[in-house]
Structures are given as C-alpha cells and as structure tokens.
Design a protein around this motif. Structure first.
Motif, PDB file in Angstrom:
ATOM      1  N   ALA A 142      82.536  -0.181  17.612  1.00 30.08           N
ATOM      2  CA  ALA A 142      81.923   0.576  18.695  1.00 30.08           C
ATOM      3  C   ALA A 142      80.449   0.820  18.404  1.00 30.08           C
ATOM      4  N   ARG A 143      80.077   0.653  17.126  1.00 24.34           N
ATOM      5  CA  ARG A 143      78.694   0.814  16.714  1.00 24.34           C
ATOM      6  C   ARG A 143      78.504   0.067  15.409  1.00 24.34           C
ATOM      7  N   PHE A 144      77.302  -0.442  15.177  1.00 23.57           N
ATOM      8  CA  PHE A 144      76.987  -1.059  13.889  1.00 23.57           C
ATOM      9  C   PHE A 144      75.523  -0.812  13.577  1.00 23.57           C
ATOM     10  N   ASN A 145      75.171  -0.993  12.330  1.00 22.48           N
ATOM     11  CA  ASN A 145      73.825  -0.698  11.855  1.00 22.48           C
ATOM     12  C   ASN A 145      73.133  -1.935  11.320  1.00 22.48           C
ATOM     13  N   LEU A 146      71.805  -1.926  11.391  1.00 20.56           N
ATOM     14  CA  LEU A 146      70.943  -2.870  10.686  1.00 20.56           C
ATOM     15  C   LEU A 146      69.969  -2.066   9.842  1.00 20.56           C
ATOM     16  N   ASP A 147      69.494  -2.651   8.761  1.00 14.12           N
ATOM     17  CA  ASP A 147      68.479  -2.008   7.939  1.00 14.12           C
ATOM     18  C   ASP A 147      67.101  -2.389   8.474  1.00 14.12           C
ATOM     19  N   LEU A 148      66.270  -1.403   8.748  1.00 13.91           N
ATOM     20  CA  LEU A 148      64.899  -1.636   9.193  1.00 13.91           C
ATOM     21  C   LEU A 148      64.085  -0.399   8.876  1.00 13.91           C
ATOM     22  N   SER A 149      62.981  -0.606   8.178  1.00 16.05           N
ATOM     23  CA  SER A 149      62.205   0.515   7.676  1.00 16.05           C
ATOM     24  C   SER A 149      60.856   0.614   8.386  1.00 16.05           C
ATOM     25  N   GLY A 150      60.636   1.734   9.066  1.00 18.21           N
ATOM     26  CA  GLY A 150      59.297   2.078   9.532  1.00 18.21           C
ATOM     27  C   GLY A 150      58.819   1.468  10.825  1.00 18.21           C
ATOM     28  N   LEU A 151      59.175   0.263  11.137  1.00 19.50           N
ATOM     29  CA  LEU A 151      58.613  -0.440  12.281  1.00 19.50           C
ATOM     30  C   LEU A 151      59.182   0.103  13.604  1.00 19.50           C
ATOM     31  N   HIS A 152      58.380  -0.007  14.665  1.00 20.64           N
ATOM     32  CA  HIS A 152      58.785   0.497  15.978  1.00 20.64           C
ATOM     33  C   HIS A 152      59.658  -0.528  16.687  1.00 20.64           C
ATOM     34  N   VAL A 153      60.786  -0.083  17.185  1.00 13.65           N
ATOM     35  CA  VAL A 153      61.699  -0.952  17.930  1.00 13.65           C
ATOM     36  C   VAL A 153      61.477  -0.725  19.420  1.00 13.65           C
ATOM     37  N   ALA A 154      61.149  -1.829  20.122  1.00 12.39           N
ATOM     38  CA  ALA A 154      60.903  -1.739  21.567  1.00 12.39           C
ATOM     39  C   ALA A 154      62.172  -1.929  22.368  1.00 12.39           C
ATOM     40  N   SER A 155      63.037  -2.840  21.925  1.00 13.03           N
ATOM     41  CA  SER A 155      64.255  -3.094  22.693  1.00 13.03           C
ATOM     42  C   SER A 155      65.295  -3.759  21.813  1.00 13.03           C
ATOM     43  N   VAL A 156      66.562  -3.603  22.215  1.00 14.96           N
ATOM     44  CA  VAL A 156      67.684  -4.251  21.552  1.00 14.96           C
ATOM     45  C   VAL A 156      68.607  -4.797  22.643  1.00 14.96           C
ATOM     46  N   THR A 157      68.997  -6.047  22.512  1.00 14.63           N
ATOM     47  CA  THR A 157      70.014  -6.605  23.406  1.00 14.63           C
ATOM     48  C   THR A 157      71.149  -7.161  22.566  1.00 14.63           C
ATOM     49  N   LEU A 158      72.327  -7.162  23.176  1.00 17.75           N
ATOM     50  CA  LEU A 158      73.515  -7.716  22.533  1.00 17.75           C
ATOM     51  C   LEU A 158      74.097  -8.756  23.468  1.00 17.75           C
ATOM     52  N   ASP A 159      74.087 -10.008  23.019  1.00 20.74           N
ATOM     53  CA  ASP A 159      74.529 -11.132  23.852  1.00 20.74           C
ATOM     54  C   ASP A 159      73.841 -11.106  25.210  1.00 20.74           C
ATOM     55  N   GLY A 160      72.549 -10.763  25.199  1.00 21.08           N
ATOM     56  CA  GLY A 160      71.732 -10.791  26.406  1.00 21.08           C
ATOM     57  C   GLY A 160      71.727  -9.528  27.216  1.00 21.08           C
ATOM     58  N   ALA A 161      72.606  -8.578  26.924  1.00 18.96           N
ATOM     59  CA  ALA A 161      72.683  -7.326  27.681  1.00 18.96           C
ATOM     60  C   ALA A 161      72.036  -6.198  26.882  1.00 18.96           C
ATOM     61  N   PRO A 162      71.299  -5.289  27.557  1.00 20.67           N
ATOM     62  CA  PRO A 162      70.682  -4.174  26.828  1.00 20.67           C
ATOM     63  C   PRO A 162      71.725  -3.355  26.066  1.00 20.67           C
TER      64      PRO A 162
END
Length: 467
Positions: A52-72
């Motif tokens: 239902a949820r998962f994580n990625l490691d990312l330090s400091g940088l600004h995230v503008a958008s995330v899509t999963l299989d093309g869907a927001p």
C-alpha cells in the motif's frame, strides 16, 4: 507496507523493504557553475508482497512529481525517505515502474574520519561521484543498500567541453546541442547502488582494449595528463591477469578514472574504479580491479560481511606482488604477524562495525584470513576456491557462511576453528601452521610456479586509502 529499511541491523535506515529493483533509468543534467542537478529517475521493480506504500532513499533534493506506471502517485518526505503511496495497492509479484522528477543541489555525506566525504561531491569543473556505503541517495532515488542490485542506464547532459562518465559502456553520444553535450551509458550487469557514478569534468580519455581484447577506458584530469597511458596500460594488464587467477572478467569493460579532487581514497566503481586526487600505484590498481570480482560481481548482503570485499581485494595486492616477483604473500603475512601490538588484533574483521566500517583490520586481517586458509588447504585447492566463489555467486550476493561452506566442501576439511580465530576472536591468533612453500598462480595452469624469496614486508605504508 514496504519497510523503511531493508533489514540490515547495522544500517537500519538504509535501503527499503517490500520490493526488488531490476533497473534504474537515470536522465540527469548537471551545471557545475551553479551546482544544480535536474533529474528524472525511472525505477523498474517487483513487489515482494502486497504494497500500500513503499519508500525510496533520497537525500535533500526537491521532488516535483512522482508517477507509478504513468499515473500520479502521492508522496511525502521524511528525512532521507521518499514515501510513495500508489492509488491502488500493488499486489505481491506485480511489476511496476515509478518515475521521480527531482532537482536541487546535491550534498555529499560527510562521515566519520573513517568514512570521509562521499556521495555526489562537486568539483571545480564538475563532480566526483563515489558512494560507498550509502551515498547514492545524494543524487538519485534508490533502494540504497547492496542487498538490492539492478541494471542501469544513464543519460547525462553537461556543459559543452566536459565529459560525463558512468558505469558500463557508452552506447550513444556524445551529442552536442545548444551548448550542452549528452552521453548515454549502459551497465547491463547487475550493480549495487553505491558503485554507480556520474563523474564529470575536464578529462583526457584513452579508449581501446586490454591485451586480451576487453574494452578499456582510462580518464584523467588535466593535472595528470602525463599518466593517462600508464593508467590505461596498467588497468588492462592487471584486469587480464586477474582473469587468469579469479576466472573470466565479469563485466564488459574495464579501466580507471583519476580526478583532481583530494579525497584520499579510491573506490571500485563497477567497470570504472575512481582515484581521488592521486596517481594510483600498481598495488592500489590491483586492489580496485580485484573488487570487480569480489564486491562488485559477488556482493555482500549485509555490511558486517565487508571483509569479503576488502580482505579479498587486499589479498589480491599480495598476489600481484607475488606475480611481479617482488615479495611473497607468505612474507607479507609474516610481516603482519610480527606486529604484535597492532590494533587489528582487537577488531575481529568478520563483524565489521558500522561506526568503524573501514577499519584496517577488515582489510589486513581479512587478507590474513585468506592466507591462513591457503596455508591450511594448499595452493591448488585455495585458488580453486577463489575461482569457484567468483563463478558460483557472479552477479549475486553471498555471505561469510557461504564462503566457509564452499571452502570446506572443496577442501574436504573442517575449517570452523580457522575462520573463528581469524574472523571472530579478539587477540592475535596463536597460529600453529608451518609455512608451506608459497607459490604464485600461473595463468591457465592449476600448478603454480615457485615465487622467489624477498625481504620481509613492512607495515602498510601511509598513502591513499583503498575502499
């Protein structure tokens, strides 16, 4: 839910559980004058259980958008965790691709004196990118732990006149448009995230092949231009020799990169070892290229098994000296044994400590463990163990227990006490073995030829640090 860590008790926040990454496709643009990085990471993975949820490691940088299989997809940030919530739960076994658009100024990790500075390190003309143990998250979202390996594509855009280097082979470019040059690299063999690089700057390049025909690339910063041919030749010659000792080279290219940044260490980035601010001697090149088998192709699952990387690469330094008829591994071993007050005896290398990960014991006493094994089982079986280890676990993972099991099976001996005293006990071992006549492996022949005697080995001289 996917766990926030992959399950390494010594590095509990590193990596992420619940999925397995199969491929990273990184489209990155970096401007050295502003130190600005803009990136789009497409990460292909498989769910290991319902998510239902998962994580990625990312330090400091600004995230503008995330899509999963093309869907927001919804996302939140907490420290170095990028937490992603799919619109619908991912079922166990589902294959999915998450796309993250991000930007900002990468900040390297400034670790202890033992770790130094690592990750995405800006330089005057570009960046020096060396990520062990957990610095990949400083420049791309990742499952940042060696337990999860994946293949990589890199599309790197930099100002015209600069060179962008990454793992694997150049498959397109360089192409220059509107003052920007793009390089596309591909590493088609599985790789742990800390070995990924996008080192860039003003480099002189030499490309060609090793004497045995393997693709070879050397790159040096202008300060070291007179060393370009030497780095190219040595990298090729040493890679070819290791393929006769450890088995076929596991990747499609070799080489080395020398940048003008005084990190004080080298790192075995897959296919392109990095040397930070110094010209590597033969011993260091031998060490980093041996890692291509031990650490890069055969990788650890947990950091406390780090001796499987560093002990093996350090022992390779001793084998290279034997090959050059400089000194035998037996003499190096005796020299280390004579250091009765050395602090390595108080640090059992079989359980590398997170607060002192790159302790000298992990290197030297790790190498001594291998030599003690060589003494016990003899050269023919010992070198068979090394080759079988590299072959059986190529492109995968292995543990210390796996190595002990293999050594016992091939030698027909019970070896628990040997590994226990060398890897897990404090104190200098009272080692009873009578030294055998040491030999060096002969290419293509399981019967090594004798190595001549030489003066006893000194302690490791001060100089650039090997990782």
């Amino acid at each position: 839910m996917g766990a926030a860590g992959i399950g390494d008790p010594d590095f509990p926040s590193d990596g992420n559980g619940g999925y397995d990454v199969t491929h990273y496709s990184l489209k990155l643009a970096y401007t050295p004058s502003s130190k600005h990085l803009a990136g789009v990471a497409s990460i292909s993975a498989t769910a290991l259980h319902d998510l239902a949820r998962f994580n990625l490691d990312l330090s400091g940088l600004h995230v503008a958008s995330v899509t999963l299989d093309g869907a927001p997809a919804q996302f939140t940030r907490e420290g170095s965790e990028l937490m992603i919530s799919p619109a619908a739960q991912l079922a166990k076994g589902a294959k999915f691709t998450v796309r993250v658009a991000y930007s900002g100024t990468p900040k390297p990790v400034r670790g202890s004196s033992n770790l130094g500075t690592y990750g995405f390190i800006p330089t005057s003309d570009g960046a020096f990118v060396v990520c062990e143990p957990n610095g990949a998250k400083t420049w791309f979202p990742a499952n940042d732990h060696p337990a999860d390996k994946a293949t990589f594509d890199f599309e790197l855009t930099v100002p015209k006149g600069l060179t962008a280097l990454a793992n694997g082979e150049l498959v397109a470019g360089p192409v220059t448009t509107d003052g920007k040059t793009t390089f596309i690299w591909r590493e088609r063999h599985p790789m742990v995230t800390y070995l990924a690089t996008m080192t860039l700057g003003d480099f002189a390049l030499r490309t060609g092949t090793t004497p045995r025909g393997l693709a070879n690339l050397a790159a040096v910063a202008p300060k070291y231009n007179n060393q370009l041919d030497r780095v190219f030749r040595l990298s090729g010659r040493i890679t070819d020799y290791w393929s006769t000792v450890f088995g076929p080279y596991p990747f499609s290219s070799t080489g080395g990169v020398v940048d003008d940044l005084n990190t004080g260490y080298a790192l075995e980035n897959q296919t392109k070892p990095m040397y930070g601010g110094f010209i590597p001697d033969e011993s260091i090149i031998a060490h980093e290229l041996a890692h291509q088998w031990f650490g890069d192709s055969v990788s650890i699952k947990r950091w406390n098994d780090l001796w499987l990387n560093e002990g093996f690469a350090t022992y390779a330094e001793w084998l290279w000296a034997e090959h050059n008829r400089t000194i035998t591994a037996e003499q190096v071993f005796r020299g280390r044994m004579s250091m009765t007050s050395s602090p390595i005896w108080n640090y059992p290398p079989g359980k590398a400590r997170p607060d002192d990960l790159f302790n000298e014991s992990v290197y030297t006493r790790g190498a001594m463990t291998l030599h003690a094994l060589r003494q016990r089982i003899g050269d023919a079986t010992f070198f068979k163990v090394l080759r079988t280890w590299a072959q059986n676990h190529a492109y995968g993972h292995a543990t210390t227990d796996d190595f002990i099991t293999l050594a016992e099976r091939l030698s027909g001996r019970q070896l628990d006490s040997l590994f226990d005293v060398w890897l897990y006990k404090r104190g200098r071992p009272e080692w009873p073995e009578r030294p055998r006549r040491q030999t060096r492996p002969t290419p293509g022949n399981s019967r090594p030829t004798p190595t001549p005697t030489a003066s006893p080995a000194p302690t490791r001289q001060a100089g650039p640090y090997r990782r």
